[in-house]
Design an enzyme around this catalytic site. Structure first.
Site, short mmCIF file in Angstrom:
data_model
loop_
_atom_site.label_atom_id
_atom_site.label_comp_id
_atom_site.label_asym_id
_atom_site.label_seq_id
_atom_site.Cartn_x
_atom_site.Cartn_y
_atom_site.Cartn_z
N ASN A 16 97.40 44.65 50.90
CA ASN A 16 96.28 43.86 50.41
C ASN A 16 95.54 43.21 51.58
OD1 ASN A 16 94.85 41.35 49.41
ND2 ASN A 16 95.53 42.15 47.45
N CYS A 81 98.85 40.05 42.87
CA CYS A 81 98.74 41.42 42.34
C CYS A 81 98.76 41.36 40.83
CB CYS A 81 99.83 42.32 42.87
SG CYS A 81 99.52 44.07 42.47
N LEU A 82 97.58 41.48 40.23
CA LEU A 82 97.47 41.39 38.78
C LEU A 82 98.19 42.54 38.08
CD1 LEU A 82 94.48 40.41 36.64
CD2 LEU A 82 95.29 42.76 36.41
N VAL A 83 97.98 43.76 38.54
CA VAL A 83 98.53 44.90 37.81
C VAL A 83 100.05 45.00 37.96
CG1 VAL A 83 98.26 46.64 39.65
CG2 VAL A 83 98.09 47.34 37.24
N TYR A 138 91.93 50.76 39.19
CA TYR A 138 93.18 51.47 38.92
C TYR A 138 92.95 52.84 38.29
CZ TYR A 138 94.45 46.51 39.08
OH TYR A 138 94.58 45.19 39.44
N ASN A 168 95.74 51.71 47.96
CA ASN A 168 95.36 50.30 47.93
C ASN A 168 94.49 49.90 49.11
OD1 ASN A 168 95.61 48.00 46.23
ND2 ASN A 168 96.94 47.02 47.74
N CYS A 199 91.30 42.78 39.74
CA CYS A 199 92.19 43.14 40.84
C CYS A 199 91.83 42.28 42.03
CB CYS A 199 92.03 44.62 41.19
SG CYS A 199 92.92 45.14 42.67
N VAL A 200 92.80 41.56 42.60
CA VAL A 200 92.48 40.69 43.73
C VAL A 200 92.35 41.47 45.03
CG1 VAL A 200 93.42 38.57 42.77
CG2 VAL A 200 94.93 40.14 43.99
N GLN A 201 92.58 42.78 45.01
CA GLN A 201 92.36 43.60 46.20
C GLN A 201 90.94 44.17 46.22
OE1 GLN A 201 93.15 44.22 49.09
NE2 GLN A 201 93.57 46.33 49.63
#
Length: 264
Positions: A16, A81-83, A138, A168, A199-201
């Site tokens: 990330n 990491c949300l997912v 995703y 990622n 998504c925080v990435q």
């Protein structure tokens, strides 16, 4: 507020590159409302490809990260990491937040824990969103898991875009302004909010005010929601310019709900 300087801990996937830019940018922008100063401290979990297998292995490493960050006596932790959280089963953000907060207690440095997944759910509740559209980087099966997770929390996902990027690093290299055109293609009729990046990435901060102005709907992101919950946990005004509806200043009096270890 009983002090002016806060240590922000971030539990970050090793690949990330966005959490440590967007969260600091939002919190530093918020300092005009509070006068607070922030320092940022990270611990990393190995993950290179956004697959269910790598996400599960990474999540198992989050306890170590919580311990490492609590060694630094951080004031709040964010799980970036949300997912990873949402792929572990519906409602898992509550279990993760409880467990990681307990690790900080056991280490003698109790700190509230915010997961980006839980923060997104809470943020949608704060603005009263019941029907939304979502953009994710995703693959489609993981995007469906995210949709199912959100809908299990009582929010209907009317439309979604899955950009299907498994690498990622590639997600973090996206131009945030590309989201303006993508958002314009969504069905936004009667939605209460648009999640510009679930998504925080995936970078989105620069595009949030542009999309909000262009499309005339409230816009949030996983990163903006995470920053909102961090500010709440620190008893600071949850307000930052250019970060979308949730941080507009209209919700600074909303009390936190469901945040494990909050300090209010």
């Amino acid at each position: 507020m009983d002090k002016a300087s806060f240590r922000i801990g971030q539990i970050v996937p090793s690949s990330n590159t966005t959490m440590e830019t967007e969260i600091p940018a939002i919190l530093q922008a918020s300092s005009a409302a509070s006068g607070a100063h922030f320092t940022f401290h990270s611990s990393r979990m190995r993950m290179k490809h956004v697959t269910r297998e790598e996400l599960a292995a990474m999540d198992a490493d989050s306890d170590r990260c919580a311990l490492e960050l609590s060694d630094a006596h951080v004031d709040v932790m964010g799980y970036a990491c949300l997912v990873a959280i949402m792929s572990m089963g519906k409602g898992y953000h509550r279990e993760s937040e409880r467990r990681l907060h307990q690790r900080t207690i056991e280490n003698g440095a109790a700190a509230p824990v915010v997961t980006s997944a839980g923060a997104l759910i809470e943020g949608l509740g704060v603005i009263g969103a019941k029907k939304i559209a979502v953009i994710t980087p995703y693959m489609k099966p993981l995007t469906q898991l995210v949709v199912d997770y959100i809908e299990a929390e009582g929010v209907e996902v009317q439309d979604r875009v899955a950009l299907e990027i498994q690498d990622n690093i590639a997600v973090g290299r996206r131009d945030p302004m590309a989201l303006v055109e993508i958002a314009s293609g969504l069905d936004l009729a009667n939605v209460d909010a648009l999640v510009l990046s679930a998504c925080v990435q995936m970078p989105s901060l620069a595009a949030i005010p542009v999309v909000e102005a262009k499309l005339g709907v409230p816009v949030i992101s996983a990163a903006a929601c995470t920053a909102f919950r961090m500010l709440q946990s620190l008893n600071l005004p949850a307000k930052a310019p250019g970060a979308g509806e949730l941080l507009s200043g209209r919700y600074t009096d909303v009390l936190p709900t469901g945040l494990i270890g909050e300090t209010l």
